[in-house]
Design an enzyme around this catalytic site. Structure first.
Site, mmCIF file in Angstrom:
data_model
loop_
_atom_site.group_PDB
_atom_site.id
_atom_site.type_symbol
_atom_site.label_atom_id
_atom_site.label_comp_id
_atom_site.label_asym_id
_atom_site.label_seq_id
_atom_site.Cartn_x
_atom_site.Cartn_y
_atom_site.Cartn_z
ATOM 1 C CB ILE A 14 -27.461 58.659 -82.019
ATOM 2 C CG1 ILE A 14 -28.101 58.953 -80.655
ATOM 3 C CG2 ILE A 14 -27.982 57.317 -82.538
ATOM 4 C CD1 ILE A 14 -28.045 60.385 -80.239
ATOM 5 C CB SER A 36 -24.175 48.586 -88.149
ATOM 6 O OG SER A 36 -24.453 49.833 -88.732
ATOM 7 N NE ARG A 37 -28.484 49.381 -94.193
ATOM 8 C CZ ARG A 37 -29.124 50.321 -94.897
ATOM 9 N NH1 ARG A 37 -29.380 50.122 -96.176
ATOM 10 N NH2 ARG A 37 -29.485 51.448 -94.333
ATOM 11 C CE LYS A 90 -36.072 62.008 -81.249
ATOM 12 N NZ LYS A 90 -35.337 63.217 -81.694
ATOM 13 C CG ASP A 168 -35.486 63.916 -85.595
ATOM 14 O OD1 ASP A 168 -35.744 62.714 -85.458
ATOM 15 O OD2 ASP A 168 -34.416 64.425 -85.210
#
Lengths: 308, 308
Positions: A14, A36-37, A90, A168
């Protein structure tokens, strides 16, 4: 006005598809870091954790949190405690209570918290809202049917408890409906269909009403192959309104009255800059509250196992 | 000050056991009517519906709504539209959204809405709150285990979708915990056990935390025979606190420090009169929000069928 120095947390699909292009073309922002991992963003400083990033880059004014909802609270709290404005993808969290807690924290620190609902910024949503405001509505049907194998292939988190399953995508419909209808609605009955091997529902039917006894129904289904449907259909005194393609297209009695290219994420970032400049927050929990209400009130039904 | 002319709606066991005696001994009220499909109250006018009652007895200032939660919204809306203050038995509604709608309506009409949580007025609750405010809490365990056959014999509505199952007593624990802990908590994981023949859970285990990472756990079970438990146990820097018997008794390190006869409903009616005189409302949805969060986030597990 100097640009808002922004950082991204949770670099996945996203972010690449939506957040990066939206930030790049908005002069209100300068993207200066990411955490970020697994993922990284070219041309800026990258970190493995939000803590490391906030420590190393004190110039950050705001962060966008794009990891799965189950991990969002911790990161949001860390950012707010460090004095940063926060954009939440979201759904804004895994529970209503944790988001209420973040809202109180943001208010106490004078920071902006944005619970974003991208579908509310779909091109024809405002036109649908204006149309409905000027009519008498007889009933409303929400049909949100898509193929989970196409849109969420092998996304295990979405099937875990707390991953919301069909809600979702369904919460996108709820974010539109709660914005375009003239009065608040509430659920009176719901049935949630759980695959026997999964902890989240694959389909749901919901009945809502409002203070004036308007009948609103929703059918959410992730087993739709062929034509996909993201439609809200209202029978009104001024004809049949069809808001289709997830809010992109509006027709009245079969005639297209509004169709424009979508600009959802650019509009979200425009809104986030506005609330930062205005020193306010924008946290409407109604869509997530309806999901929680559906889980609390709904009857559970078990259906065939689902395998990706 | 003239007494508040009050009416009861939904005349069942809780009205006879609690509401009638509490109103009778409180000089702030005069009970003037009741409406119920089946029950009646001696010595006052009785009606079959709230609509008939409000039509026939315009002197009513306030109503107490004691029917099952699935029917409460309609009656509350009718009463507020007619200009009456409203007392809601717990839980205040079948969904969070409908109660939010009532709250907005009451505010717009300048009327008082009271979402009552009787367990918050158990005798030792305030003492527990004060004790915890002055300590560092290490962890909290909630143990709410009772025999559904003893406390809810053949109550079919409690097992229906929306009847909440074990959360009907469990929400009493949540109403206490949300009042006595120093910071808001939120759920991080839950497991709900559904009898294979029922639409509501018979047991649940829940993990909560708060902004300071406090560990709070809850065990709710309706299959407890023998000794019944309604206990909240906190390990603290000032010793082990046990708030037992549903909030009636407080012990620190095994020594009883607070034990008084319970006065929950008299206290609720005292509070309702206060908010009417002060022209405010008292609607804390946190306990119901945690229940909705548990249903939304929780994993479902199926257990042996339950027969009354």
């Amino acid at each position: 006005m100097p640009p808002i120095q922004i950082a991204l947390v949770g670099v996945g699909k996203i972010v690449r598809d939506q957040h990066l292009p939206a930030i790049a073309k908005n002069g209100d922002y300068r993207l200066i870091a990411a955490a970020s991992r697994h993922g990284t963003v070219d041309g800026i400083d990258n970190f493995k954790s939000i803590e490391a990033m906030l420590e190393a880059v004190p110039a950050i004014d705001a962060v966008s949190l794009c990891m799965p909802p189950q991990y969002r609270y911790e990161a949001a709290r860390t950012a707010l405690e460090a004095g940063k404005h926060v954009f939440l993808e979201k759904p804004p969290g895994a529970t209503l209570s944790e988001v209420a807690d973040l809202e109180a924290l943001a208010a106490s620190k004078g920071l902006s918290l944005f619970a974003s609902w991208h579908s509310r910024y779909a091109p024809a949503v405002e036109a649908a809202r204006s149309f409905l405001a000027a009519t008498t509505i007889r009933d409303v049907k929400i049909v949100w049917k898509e193929d989970v194998r196409q849109w969420h292939p092998n996304q295990e988190w979405i099937w875990a408890a707390g991953g919301l399953g069909i809600f979702d995508p369904g919460i996108n419909a709820l974010s539109i409906v709660t914005h375009i209808l003239p009065r608040p609605v509430f659920i009176t009955a719901a049935t949630l269909e759980f695959p026997e091997n999964r902890d989240a529902p694959i389909a749901a039917t919901i009945a809502f009403t409002d203070a004036d006894k308007l009948a609103v129904s929703a059918e959410f289904d992730w087993r739709q192959t062929g034509k996909q449907s993201w439609d809200i259909i209202a029978q009104t005194s001024a004809g049949e309104m069809v808001l289709s393609e997830g809010g992109a297209k509006l027709s009245i009695d079969g005639k297209i009255v509004h169709e424009e290219p979508e600009q959802e994420y650019p509009m979200l970032y425009k809104r986030f800059a506005e609330i930062i400049r205005a020193k306010t927050s924008d946290v409407d929990l109604a869509p997530l509250r309806h999901v929680a209400d559906a889980f609390m009130l709904g009857r559970r039904k078990f259906v065939e196992a689902f395998h990706d």
